[in-house]
Design a protein around this motif. Sequence first.
Motif, PDB file in Angstrom:
ATOM      1  N   ARG A   1       0.817  -1.223   0.000  1.00  0.00           N
ATOM      2  CA  ARG A   1       0.000   0.000   0.000  1.00  0.00           C
ATOM      3  C   ARG A   1       0.850   1.273   0.000  1.00  0.00           C
ATOM      4  O   ARG A   1       0.343   2.356  -0.261  1.00  0.00           O
ATOM      5  CB  ARG A   1      -0.943   0.008   1.213  1.00  0.00           C
ATOM      6  CG  ARG A   1      -2.038  -1.034   1.124  1.00  0.00           C
ATOM      7  CD  ARG A   1      -2.986  -0.938   2.303  1.00  0.00           C
ATOM      8  NE  ARG A   1      -3.996  -1.972   2.249  1.00  0.00           N
ATOM      9  CZ  ARG A   1      -5.132  -1.866   1.556  1.00  0.00           C
ATOM     10  NH1 ARG A   1      -5.404  -0.760   0.899  1.00  0.00           N
ATOM     11  NH2 ARG A   1      -5.997  -2.855   1.532  1.00  0.00           N
TER      12      ARG A   1
ATOM     13  N   SER B   1       1.045   3.884  -5.510  1.00  0.00           N
ATOM     14  CA  SER B   1      -0.067   4.054  -4.557  1.00  0.00           C
ATOM     15  C   SER B   1      -0.419   5.538  -4.423  1.00  0.00           C
ATOM     16  O   SER B   1       0.457   6.398  -4.558  1.00  0.00           O
ATOM     17  CB  SER B   1       0.379   3.498  -3.192  1.00  0.00           C
ATOM     18  OG  SER B   1      -0.381   4.072  -2.158  1.00  0.00           O
TER      19      SER B   1
ATOM     20  N   LYS C   1      -7.376   3.396  -0.449  1.00  0.00           N
ATOM     21  CA  LYS C   1      -7.712   3.509  -1.878  1.00  0.00           C
ATOM     22  C   LYS C   1      -6.663   2.866  -2.785  1.00  0.00           C
ATOM     23  O   LYS C   1      -6.842   2.811  -3.995  1.00  0.00           O
ATOM     24  CB  LYS C   1      -7.852   4.989  -2.265  1.00  0.00           C
ATOM     25  CG  LYS C   1      -9.099   5.637  -1.677  1.00  0.00           C
ATOM     26  CD  LYS C   1      -9.162   7.106  -2.082  1.00  0.00           C
ATOM     27  CE  LYS C   1     -10.435   7.750  -1.585  1.00  0.00           C
ATOM     28  NZ  LYS C   1     -11.538   7.699  -2.546  1.00  0.00           N
TER      29      LYS C   1
ATOM     30  N   GLN D   1      -4.599   0.399  -4.947  1.00  0.00           N
ATOM     31  CA  GLN D   1      -5.030  -0.775  -5.710  1.00  0.00           C
ATOM     32  C   GLN D   1      -3.784  -1.481  -6.248  1.00  0.00           C
ATOM     33  O   GLN D   1      -3.080  -0.945  -7.096  1.00  0.00           O
ATOM     34  CB  GLN D   1      -5.946  -0.338  -6.858  1.00  0.00           C
ATOM     35  CG  GLN D   1      -7.302   0.151  -6.360  1.00  0.00           C
ATOM     36  CD  GLN D   1      -8.129   0.715  -7.494  1.00  0.00           C
ATOM     37  OE1 GLN D   1      -7.939   1.857  -7.898  1.00  0.00           O
ATOM     38  NE2 GLN D   1      -9.028  -0.091  -8.023  1.00  0.00           N
TER      39      GLN D   1
END
Length: 253
Positions: free
Chosen positions: A184, A189, A207, A209
């Motif tokens: 992350r 990121s 958030k 991904q």
Amino acid sequence: MKIGIIGAGQIGSALIRLYRKAGHSVKMTNASKVEKLEALESETGAKAVPLNEVVKDVDVLVISVPLIEIPKLAKSLGESISLDTIIIDTTNYYPIRDGRIEEIENGMLESIFVSNQLSRPVIKVYNSILAGSLCQAGLPNGTNSRIALPISGDDKQAKQVVATLLSDSGFDAFDIGNLSDSWRQQPGSPVYCTDLNLSQLRRNIQKAQKEFLPERRELALQFILKQNPALWLEWWRDCVTNNRIVYETDLND
Ligand SMILES: NC(=O)c1ccc[n+]([C@@H]2O[C@H](COP(=O)([O-])OP(=O)(O)OC[C@H]3O[C@@H](n4cnc5c(N)ncnc54)[C@H](OP(=O)(O)O)[C@@H]3O)[C@@H](O)[C@H]2O)c1
């Protein structure tokens, strides 16, 4: 604290200055001759030493070298790092610099690669801030707009020590979990080199991904490749702005 730093480049030298300013005792080493560190030594009072010395009698060891150097470094270090020493890993994987590292291309997280090579647990931190922000954007503890950085690792106590050190260097800490969660905070990121405060960091970490990371890392890199590397202290703010766009960072508080 007693701190050893391997790598005195953009990130390492910034940390050396910040830790010395905060009153910590610092030893440092690089790849070439330690004589190259004479100016930094007289400026900061940090001691330039060979690799075998930098790991001796330190509470925290910061490793801040290009990722491709880690296997060689691990070999040179052998088992010389005390089990009581906390290891901070600041590295990121950039194929353009590091070449293709098969394990990482096949899905191994970057700091798990580092940890495996060293055969030691590591705490991932300072990988997600540009050297420019590290040098120029730190603020005193308690400031509202202070930049917060993610920390990941498997040892809660070690993470607390690292959070204190992070605060001493001018930044808030946000524990995002174990090393298995460290993807992350990898390049690509929305929290990667986007200079977020604590509440923005909290929201954006969720958030991230995983499947988009490499593609977005390469997209954001295009901006850096157009800049003059020697003038990095002049364009880092534009780089943060570009990252926020490419990584779709949510800037709401
Ligand atoms: N620059 C950034 O904005 C930034 C931001 C976040 C994270 N990072 C990551 O942090 C790491 C360091 O980045 P950087 O930009 O500071 O790199 P850098 O400016 O290229 O500096 C690298 C340093 O590592 C030393 N080094 C290389 N191989 C070594 C070895 N085998 N043993 C001991 N020292 C060695 C070099 O020594 P010599 O000077 O003697 O060659 C140099 O002092 C990288 O993984 C990078 O991806 C960078």
